[in-house]
Design an enzyme around this catalytic site. Structure first.
Site, PDB file in Angstrom:
ATOM      1  N   THR A 100       0.826  -1.220   0.000  1.00 52.80           N
ATOM      2  CA  THR A 100       0.000   0.000   0.000  1.00 52.80           C
ATOM      3  C   THR A 100       0.857   1.266   0.000  1.00 52.80           C
ATOM      4  O   THR A 100       0.759   2.086   0.905  1.00 52.80           O
ATOM      5  CB  THR A 100      -0.929   0.027   1.228  1.00 52.80           C
ATOM      6  OG1 THR A 100      -0.109  -0.024   2.417  1.00 52.80           O
ATOM      7  CG2 THR A 100      -1.896  -1.133   1.241  1.00 52.80           C
ATOM      8  N   GLU A 102       8.037  -2.639  12.926  1.00 49.56           N
ATOM      9  CA  GLU A 102       9.174  -1.861  12.415  1.00 49.56           C
ATOM     10  C   GLU A 102      10.197  -2.751  11.758  1.00 49.56           C
ATOM     11  O   GLU A 102      10.832  -2.381  10.771  1.00 49.56           O
ATOM     12  CB  GLU A 102       9.832  -1.073  13.562  1.00 49.56           C
ATOM     13  CG  GLU A 102      10.924  -0.094  13.093  1.00 49.56           C
ATOM     14  CD  GLU A 102      12.348  -0.641  13.223  1.00 49.56           C
ATOM     15  OE1 GLU A 102      13.277   0.153  13.024  1.00 49.56           O
ATOM     16  OE2 GLU A 102      12.545  -1.862  13.501  1.00 49.56           O
ATOM     17  N   GLU A 106       1.094   8.052   7.036  1.00 48.71           N
ATOM     18  CA  GLU A 106       0.256   8.106   5.834  1.00 48.71           C
ATOM     19  C   GLU A 106      -1.194   8.427   6.207  1.00 48.71           C
ATOM     20  O   GLU A 106      -1.846   9.246   5.573  1.00 48.71           O
ATOM     21  CB  GLU A 106       0.353   6.779   5.064  1.00 48.71           C
ATOM     22  CG  GLU A 106       1.691   6.635   4.351  1.00 48.71           C
ATOM     23  CD  GLU A 106       1.985   5.245   3.812  1.00 48.71           C
ATOM     24  OE1 GLU A 106       2.967   5.093   3.090  1.00 48.71           O
ATOM     25  OE2 GLU A 106       1.242   4.293   4.137  1.00 48.71           O
TER      26      GLU A 106
END
Lengths: 740, 740
Positions: A261, A419, A431
């Site tokens: 994404t 992470e 985002e």
């Protein structure tokens, strides 16, 4: 009569006095100062800083770490979920917690080995007989390593697949390594064994594939991680060094954030690109192994002696070429075979968020974060940072709950998920909340691995953070010394500043090594990364030796990294101090003239390295020089405005105006189109680069490319990058100039 | 004794009173209100608005226009330079000018015809004998048209070159027009004649070239511009209609801004792309002509009758095909030949900037602008807007110079250069000052052609500007009526709002028709475009008939567009009122719930047009619906916060916080990567689109494309655009929500 007169005068005098008193105190003036005037002009309270430093406790940090590292907590595993609950419990504690805490889940694309069918690396002879098998698990020295939740060492995002071929040693797997090798060896169909370092994890496989290599092994050379030590009796649990079977796991990808994404938060319904379009991951099966096994392979290889720079820590000469094993080896004419069974899954991963609401400017955020997920127990990476964060939130939370303190600005704490798979939790957060965070965030403080080693502070950040890092580190004592963290730091890492003389060296955030990357590179938020670090005269280790292995445990951390947890405490005190100053100062402690110094330093390097070449091709650097000069001039002017102001007495809109200029300075360097090939790198000063020249990344890479090809089109790209960085610097200068 | 007692009491009473008065008024309280408290809480002064409306004078506007239109002032010509000097003189006037005014030059890429060698369009027979020549200049009815500075009609950015071929009529030059034509006629080697409308100027040539057409003529059909009238005795100077020789000039490009420096301000040293890489300009020679000449050509063409939709205003049947002239024509077997001698030049073009410094929040900008350059005398386009702007600056400037008023926020006036060549001046300005303007601009007001006709106000803008446009237009009388501009407007253009019932219809800024484009689309700055407009029951003209011709003169404007200049005055009053409200209001007059209504309207359209198709392919629109709902909820919440606040009594940081939320709302919809193929379009709600569905542009275009091709990859793009707009709307909602 006199008596009466006197009485009358007395009455009058008393009445007058009463009247004056009444008039002054009892009748509210229409124009008396509103309550908020005082609040709005409040500066940071040094008493609060002092209390914070006193309260931050090494034993609390130790106990946090013990709790956080009880079980392996790789992203999205039950262990990870347990840490989510733990963070929420702590941040929701009615006596020591924050104003509010919650979790936010993203559905992210992860890669795991198959527990039922582990990855295999073997040496097989021409009749497919297995002569040698690389170990599937690291050796257990304590029950921790035997925990069934310890994930098999693997290269996340390596494709599943079987590869077989002659083995070659390819140094660090850089393009230049393969090119050199390929000049004498036909690499097609081979398996390359490479050592960590010099090139990104996935780069080793991506480069290899270009030369026809079909599989890649990656190991950690004792020279790179153990100061040459490979003897088991001298490694953990006997020292901090990596045991021979230790394997560095890792995410083999280049771009950060959820890979399916790009630029979109990975929610349930979000559009996902087809897997085939993912870039930056290994195109061929790839597996990391320990140096014990690497030794068994590399020292059996055939070929001429490899160049000196290729030699490592084994007691044999690393060979160049072959391909395959030497004829005298028991592996003679055998192949190396990789059977990789990794598979990808979209799984929910949580960020845990906690906030303290600001009293005066709730719409200004100071964000402090670290990831929560580890590869195994992750005592150092990342739990040393989380243990520190929890101690900071305990002390601040307690003051808030007791009503003793509330920050001027809001503070957001983030415990990021996934992470290790590529900064996913923090990237998705930036985002999803792109606009809100861009508009309001004063700074981001990252404390991931809080203690690499116990020698000295290390800090990297935007140049404007130098001052507050110095202020804070001067107020904290360096553990094991009689001096401040600052005075200790300057002994280990320093530079000569044209303005200040000898000062500790604050590094630049030019990479994407931890969760600061989405903040500084994608959002242009002024960021810092803070830790305690090595004495480089004592070790040349790439990183602390247990990094990403099953040995990164509470035992390891408390015995070999920071016994007594005083370095953790020093980091907590320094980072906590920075945090409170950013949250509470009337004038933001961000210095724009220090930014000018860094730009001048970059300009000097660029002129030195590139000006002659550019002039030769008809491109002038004058406009860039002018832009940097303009920036310096505007910064000096803003500093004068600050010096000539009495912000506590003037309208709060003046402090806000100046603070907005300082807060948004890094934002002014963003260009979303400058680096189309580098995912989410928008900061034209600090973006990653391949060039070794410490200067503007777009310009440096473009000039070096043009030099290499000599193509007109490539020189035009160099000119374009010169214009991009010039406009960004001039544009940033305009934001520092008179506001109208 | 009574007397004494009474006297004593009296003395006491007097003394008490005096004391109270002294105590209250004479002794300064330590905590008395600082001076800035009053300033910071000051709201817009209706007295100033009233004075502004009174002072804005129609005759002053008329005289401004007379001065501005004395000579042709095409960008970078001596006439343009004269207007630069005129603007500077006015804005620097010590009694009626602004705080400061200056010029800013960019070196921009322009295209001009060759005075010494004019473009030629001829009909030539097979022996190359010229049978007919299109006029090179428009017919002079007044000496103005004979001014040697009147530029020959041309298509800016059409390449120089010679083209010869059989003529075909291609309607509006849309792809579908050429496709239809090409089904029966081989277009290779032909010259196409097209009429203005239906397709962008350069699109007519770009589409043509794809079918092998070698040259393009463009004319204005009397049906499209003159309500069918073509008789010279009924056109200007006898009416507002276009004379037969009138030619619409224009810039034949798609992208806006300087074509050689995309995303970079066109300074001397700026990198320029190679000319071959310019996109969106005609690939083949192109020339506009008048309908007098078009008639002579079109009515001689051979072929079957063209479809009804292709017919125009000439008294002949427009033919389909040929190619070439009919056998009975005197042009029989002749070709049409274009000899185009345009050339490109990089020339300095000036913006003129003027400012009034804000008193309380100088770091907040309201920008008001219009371009200064015209094609010829440009009385309506753009000088009608500039005449209005100069009258507004005269009135505001005078109040400032007299010390009667200073706005709360700063006001920036921009007189943009080279707009006619593609919004160049404003685009370069937004590129150079990108960060500063993004951070601080409250709104941009554009008044280009201020009066198209004198029937009614027309306004377009971000939905959040609806309220202030209504407030302002209610306070201004509509010329020639007894009602307000608002009440007049609602009669001509209205819509039914779920919230307000019947209201005037504020259009959306979905295109790039004037200088608002770089502000709303590139910077995401809340923008408006204001003018006086047609009664559509009176005319169907595409635009006022003298548009871009040599007849757009002071004479034309004052006789046929706005005799008495009262519509100009109404625009000045409305736009000036909006400007002062934006600059002075304590709470910005921008309404986020009105934005919610527009998003809901777009959502309804999207659901109606696309949901069934998307579900069919497995894509749910639920997340978009949720995002719009979230936006509505957050807007309602912010409106409640505003309602429950007493901003004049609370800390100025509260008004600032809310105002920042309102100011930055449009910014939250930016996505610099959403439309890689559309230059500088970053606003995901208002970007241009090809779909006719009035809804989210990325989604609409992507779904329509996917429907056309049926390709999986195209449906994936539709899903991607659904996610992009969903994230933008949710992200914007987050900025309206509780600030922490």
């Amino acid at each position: 009569m006199l008596k009466e007169v006197l009485l009358g005068l007395l009455t009058g005098a008393v009445a007058l006095t009463v009247g004056i008193l009444l008039g002054h105190f009892a009748i509210n003036k229409g124009t008396s100062e509103p309550e908020w005037v005082q609040d709005a002009s409040q500066d940071v309270d040094e008493g609060i800083i002092k209390k914070l430093l006193e309260e931050l406790d090494n034993i609390q940090i130790q106990e946090n770490l013990r709790e956080l590292t009880k079980v392996p907590h790789m992203a999205t595993t039950p262990g990870d979920e347990a840490t989510v609950e733990f963070m929420l419990k702590r941040w929701r504690d009615p006596e020591t917690g924050l104003d509010n805490a919650w979790r936010e889940d993203y559905n992210v694309y992860l890669s795991f080995p198959n527990k039922a069918n582990p990855n295999k690396v073997t040496v097989v002879d021409p009749s497919d007989k297995v002569l040698f098998t690389v170990r599937e698990r690291e050796k257990a020295y304590y029950p921790e390593q035997d925990d069934p939740e310890v994930v098999q060492p693997y290269a996340a995002y390596s494709p599943a697949g079987n590869a077989k071929g002659k083995l070659v040693y390819a140094n660090q797997g850089k393009m230049s390594d393969y090119a050199l090798l390929n000049a004498t060896v036909d690499l097609r169909g081979t398996i390359a064994i490479t050592r960590y370092g010099g090139e990104g994890r996935s780069g080793k496989a991506i480069n290899a594939e270009k030369y026809g290599v079909v599989g890649v092994l990656v190991y950690t050379d004792p020279n790179d991680i153990n100061d040459g030590i490979s003897d088991e009796s001298k490694t953990y649990p006997h020292s901090w060094y990596l045991p021979p079977s230790g394997v560095e796991r890792g995410s083999y990808n280049i771009d950060f954030g959820d890979l399916l994404t790009p630029y979109l938060a990975a929610k349930e319904d979000t559009y996902r690109i087809p897997k085939e379009k993912i870039r930056g991951i290994p195109p061929i099966p790839t597996q990391p192994i320990g140096f014990e096994d690497a030794y068994a392979l590399i020292c059996e290889l055939d070929g001429t002696d490899a160049p000196a720079a290729w030699q490592g820590g084994f007691n044999c000469t690393y060979k160049f070429g072959g391909p395959g094993f030497k004829s005298t080896s028991h592996f003679n004419s055998s192949d190396v075979q990789l059977n990789i069974y990794n598979s990808e899954e979209i799984k929910p991963s949580a960020n845990v968020m906690g906030i303290i609401r600001g009293s005066v400017e709730p719409d200004r955020y100071v964000i402090y974060g670290n990831h929560r997920d580890s590869w195994v127990h992750g005592a150092i990476d990342p739990s040393s940072g989380t243990a520190v964060m929890l101690e900071i939130t305990r002390v601040l939370g307690t003051m808030v709950k007791e009503g003793k303190w509330r920050p001027r600005r809001s503070i957001i704490f983030g415990s990021w998920g996934a992470e290790e798979f590529g900064l996913i939790g923090s990237a998705e957060y930036t985002e999803e909340y792109f606009s809100k965070l861009s508009e309001r965030t004063v700074a981001y403080i990252n404390v991931d691995i809080s203690v690499f080693a116990n020698a000295t502070l290390r800090a990297s950040g935007s140049p404007s953070t130098q001052g507050v890092l110095f202020t804070a580190s001067k107020q904290v004592g360096a553990p094991g010394t009689t001096v401040s963290v600052y005075d200790n730091w300057i002994k280990y890492y320093n530079r000569s500043s044209p303005n200040y003389g000898l000062i500790p060296n604050v590094g630049f955030l030019t990479g994407a090594g931890s969760d600061y990357a989405p903040f500084i590179h994608y959002l242009g938020i002024t960021s810092m990364d803070i830790s305690y670090y090595y004495d480089r005269s004592q070790t040349k280790a790439r990183i602390y030796p247990a990094y990403h292995t099953a040995y990164d445990t509470f035992d390891y951390a408390s015995k070999y990294i920071d016994p007594g947890f005083t370095s953790h405490q020093a980091v907590a005190r320094t980072a906590g101090n920075v945090l409170v100053r950013l949250a509470d100062s009337l004038l933001l402690p961000l210095n724009c003239s220090d930014y000018a110094e860094s730009l001048e330093q970059y300009l000097d390097e660029a002129v030195k390295a590139f000006e002659a070449k550019l002039i030769n091709i008809g491109i002038s650097m004058d406009s860039l020089k002018n832009a940097v000069q303009l920036f310096r001039k505007s910064a000096t002017k803003l500093d004068a405005v600050i010096r000539d102001s009495n912000l506590a007495k003037e309208t709060p809109l003046k402090a806000r105006r100046i603070n907005d200029q300082l807060m948004l300075l890094d934002r002014a360097f963003l260009d979303p189109l400058a680096f189309p090939e580098k995912y989410a790198f928008r900061h034209v000063i600090w973006a990653s680069k391949s060039s070794g020249v410490p200067t503007f990344p777009g310009l440096a890479d473009a000039v070096e490319k043009a030099e290499g090809t000599g193509l007109k089109a490539d020189w035009e790209q160099a000119h374009k990058h010169l214009s991009i960085v010039t406009q960004a610097i001039a544009g940033a200068a305009h934001t520092l100039d008179d506001v109208i």
